[in-house]
Scaffold this active site. Structure first.
Site: not given
Ligand code: NAD
Length: 506
Positions: A287, A253
């Site tokens: 999002c 997502e």
């Molecule tokens: P991010 O990708 O920076 O981090 C998300 C999670 O991934 C964190 O817990 C982080 O520690 C983890 N992570 C980072 N690198 C990783 C790796 N290599 N392997 C495994 N896990 C790892 O995202 P963010 O900035 O925290 O979130 C914001 C984004 O989330 C926005 O783009 C938003 O649109 C999206 N979002 C999408 C939805 C949806 O349902 N489509 C819902 C909410 C937020």
């Protein structure tokens, strides 16, 4: 509740086998209240050995969980929902203190989580496979739905509890165990949230904190069986690639860049109020926020006037005061947001309101990460601001000359999560719902969710669906079973092949 004592109690711990355990790591990250910038605690980046121990416990608990009856699982999940109802005030307060969102939004997030748990508690026992018309008379052919095993749930900070539950409730209802890797900006509240799972077997839901490297260990671990990820595109791509190495199923997502279209047939006052909510709810960190507002030229100026009027009414401040909008999640996000606004202005956009930091906040919030809800006009389709996700309180308005043009621009995006259209014209409704390439389309009903309906995106917004019946199946394998109760000889195709059916040379 004494929130300071609660944050202190959780500091340094992770949640393993139903208990808070102090991590042996030397790496800790501070947790700051985004409204004040003050440190409220810290969380550990757990060690690889601790990850291993959690995975082992998850696999053991999963066997116990799956061997129970579907009714038992449903009852335990309803008890979890009841426990969350009791903990609501505490969890909601911590959520506001750690993420900055207004208390009402934190309380709503808890309520929505409760309804999703109750929904999946029942759905999980409703369908466990299907009986097929057999291809051979007298046999019985059917499918069984089986859990994946241990599901890793990796989360962002914008809805840390709701997004956890959307995946964890479905995964549990499907018979899995769950390991949660919360966002770095919501780790302590997520740890507190683990108490709601007291009625489930110890180890069935666990939480390990840390950054991307802890998430990566869980994804790559040979004894985890599926990954549910919500977050940014680059991380989603990394996780999907890591999963591909092991053919491990994953739900991705990722980001959105949702359009919000206003046509001349829309009730313009309602559309302006709706845009205010869709653009600035949770400080624009949704999002499915309105990220690009396409307004028909016939109503453009009036819409902008009303939208500015509505936005001026928003109260900004500490989420525990009576406010509509809180701060951004952290300083990095605030700085990134300010860079996006500056770039849009540099490319020719006009700031109709906002664009800076709120001037009249009390002294104790001077270290917080507040920005003003901002509306910009004169935006053109080539500008960076409409071609990337902003994920902050910015509403860029693009003037269009037809609904066709608005739909064409909507579909030009690399993303395809959702889209909203304000219209009362049946032909426009039909056209928009059919032609917009996205996972969700809302007609006059922006950013609504429904536990019973699938949520997810197309194109760069992700892969797979959560919520609804689809969201349960995401966390299950389908096994085909074929039974011949008479153990009869299948002479219609077994050896020896008959001479009649051998190739007859002409
Ligand atoms: P991010 O990708 O920076 O981090 C998300 C999670 O991934 C964190 O817990 C982080 O520690 C983890 N992570 C980072 N690198 C990783 C790796 N290599 N392997 C495994 N896990 C790892 O995202 P963010 O900035 O925290 O979130 C914001 C984004 O989330 C926005 O783009 C938003 O649109 C999206 N979002 C999408 C939805 C949806 O349902 N489509 C819902 C909410 C937020």
């Amino acid at each position: 509740m004494n929130h300071a004592a609660e944050f202190e109690r959780l500091t340094g711990t992770y949640f393993r086998e139903g208990k808070y355990v102090v991590s042996e790591t030397s790496q800790h990250q501070p947790v700051l209240d985004p409204a004040t910038g003050q440190q409220v605690g810290s969380f550990p980046s757990v060690t690889p050995d601790e990850v291993d121990a959690v995975v082992t416990a998850a696999n053991q608990a999963q066997k116990e969980w799956w061997s129970a009856s579907a009714l038992h699982r449903a009852e335990a999940m309803h008890a979890t929902a009841r426990r969350l109802r009791e903990l609501k005030p505490v969890v909601a307060e911590l959520l506001t203190r750690e993420t900055g969102k207004p208390y009402k939004e934190s309380a709503d997030e808890v309520d929505w989580s409760i309804s999703a748990i109750d929904y999946y508690a029942e759905l999980g026992r409703h369908s466990v496979g299907s009986v097929l018309g057999p291809s051979i008379a007298g046999q019985m052919h059917y499918t069984l739905k089986e859990p994946m095993g241990t599901v890793v749930v990796i989360l962002p900070a914008n809805f840390p509890l709701l997004l956890l539950i959307w995946e964890a409730a479905a995964a549990l209802a499907a018979g899995n165990s769950v390991i949660v890797k919360p966002s770095e900006w919501a780790s302590l509240t997520t740890l507190k949230f683990m108490e709601v799972f007291d009625d489930l077997p110890a180890g069935l839901v666990q939480c390990v904190t840390g950054g991307g490297s802890v998430g990566a260990q869980l994804v790559e671990h040979r004894h985890t069986h599926m990954v549910g990820f919500t977050g940014s595109v680059p991380t989603g791509q990394r996780i999907a690639k890591a999963c591909a190495e092991q053919f491990k199923p994953c739900l991705i997502e990722a980001s959105g860049n949702d359009a919000f279209i206003v046509t001349p047939s829309a009730p313009i006052e309602v559309a302006a109020r709706a845009a205010t909510f869709a653009a600035f709810f949770n400080c624009g960190q949704v999002c499915t926020s309105a990220e690009r507002i396409y307004v028909h030229e016939d109503v453009h100026d009036r819409f902008v006037e009303l939208f500015v009027q509505e936005t001026r009414k928003l109260r900004i401040g500490h989420g525990l005061d009576h406010v509509d909008v809180g701060p951004m999640e952290h300083a990095g996000e605030r700085d990134r947001f300010e860079g996006i606004v500056a770039r849009a202005v540099e490319q020719g956009a006009k700031v109709e309101m906002g664009g800076g930091r709120p001037a009249d906040l009390p002294e104790e919030l001077s270290g917080g990460y507040f920005v003003e809800p901002t509306i910009i006009t004169g935006v053109t389709p080539d500008m960076d601001v409409v071609n990337n996700e902003v994920f902050g309180p910015l509403a860029p308005i693009v003037k269009v000359s037809s609904v066709d043009e608005a739909i064409e621009l909507t579909n030009r995006s690399a993303f395809g999560l959702g889209a909203t259209v304000y219209t009362t014209d049946a032909a426009e409704i039909h056209k928009a719902t059919n032609e917009i390439v996205s996972g969700m389309v809302w007609i006059n009903a922006p950013i609504l969710d429904n536990d019973a309906g699938p949520f997810g995106g197309r194109k760069m917004s992700g892969l797979g669906r959560q919520l609804g019946a689809e969201g349960l199946d995401t966390f299950r394998h389908t096994k085909l079973v074929m039974v011949d109760p008479l153990a009869s000889e299948h002479d219609f195709w077994w050896f020896p092949y008959s001479t009649d059916e051998a190739w007859q040379q002409a």
